[in-house]
Design an enzyme around this catalytic site. Sequence first.
Site, PDB file in Angstrom:
ATOM      1  N   GLY A 196       0.153  -0.619   0.231  1.00 50.75           N
ATOM      2  CA  GLY A 196       0.591   0.018   0.142  1.00 50.75           C
ATOM      3  C   GLY A 196       0.634   0.955  -0.069  1.00 50.75           C
ATOM      4  O   GLY A 196       0.451   2.452   0.310  1.00 50.75           O
ATOM      5  N   GLY A 237       0.541   4.809   3.447  1.00 55.00           N
ATOM      6  CA  GLY A 237       1.990   4.228   2.846  1.00 55.00           C
ATOM      7  C   GLY A 237       2.899   4.557   2.600  1.00 55.00           C
ATOM      8  O   GLY A 237       4.720   3.832   2.563  1.00 55.00           O
ATOM      9  N   LYS A 292     -11.575  -4.840  11.163  1.00 54.17           N
ATOM     10  CA  LYS A 292      -9.971  -4.809  12.095  1.00 54.17           C
ATOM     11  C   LYS A 292      -9.925  -6.344  12.826  1.00 54.17           C
ATOM     12  O   LYS A 292      -8.144  -6.302  12.732  1.00 54.17           O
ATOM     13  CB  LYS A 292      -9.948  -3.748  12.517  1.00 54.17           C
TER      14      LYS A 292
END
Length: 316
Positions: free
Chosen positions: A12, A18, A134
């Site tokens: 990413g 990122g 998550k």
Amino acid sequence: MDEKKSKVLIIGATGNLGYHLAEFSLKFSHPTFVLVRDSAFNDPVKVQKLQSLSNCGATLIKGSLEDEKSLLEAVKQVEVVICSIPSKHVLEQMALVRVIKEAGCIKRFIPSEFGADPDRIQISDMDHNFYLRKAEIRRLVEAEGIPYTYISCNFLMSYLLPSLVQPGLKTPPRDKIRVFGDGNVKAVFVKEQDVAAFTIRSMDDPRTLNKVLYLRPPGNVCSMNELVEIWESKIRKKLEKIYVSEDELLIKIKETPYPDNMQMIFIYSAFVKGDHTYFDIDSHSGAEGTQLFPNVKYATISEFLETLLEQASISE
């Protein structure tokens, strides 16, 4: 302390955070590998970022989370994997976890979180599974026995702070401001570059192994009333505060269709429920970044608001 620097794979790296992760990995002299999907080369902005990282010494590896063969080849070249992908794609990390398990060479995995702690959140019935996804990756990582660090930096400064937490606004208000709840609940903001610096610092550190690294930097833990106060002192003017009660905010969230209501849901979570700060950090399962790494310099909320003031005066 001249230890061997771990080789890192960043997934990413053309994204906002990122890119900074890859930058700081290179800055701190880690051999840095960046996973790049073919389609990235059709996007001029991504090409520019990749070129810049490559010029600084990053190794570009073609591959994607959907192609397990290329993923395995990439993972086998490193000791640390850091993933920073959009939250809607978080479950695509399941393939990555499988590959890390198969490769057997990874000393640390930092999955894509970079927000509030999904295990501490108190709004799980209303966030459209934002945090549940998550948490699901966390449970998978733990079940597979993969060494990890989770980064819980709370809000990134580019989110909500440029408007002083005013949904619908692009810049901070100069006359009236809505304050959610009683205005005394504290939330946390950290600049993207600083999140990246703390993340890279933490990945080889035994003190963060199998723990959550929380970021609560002094000067960056603020209530809405305090945010207003800082802004007022900068513009040398008092704002009219319009308090929006918890019930009013909940009604507004209900009336607004998803995903347009997510900003308000995050505000409710942080500034009404206190999801960033209502708990003490448990030293068995977590640590606070500025305490572990006191040498990492970071931008404060006051400094960030100063830059907003400068931008406003330039555009006037």
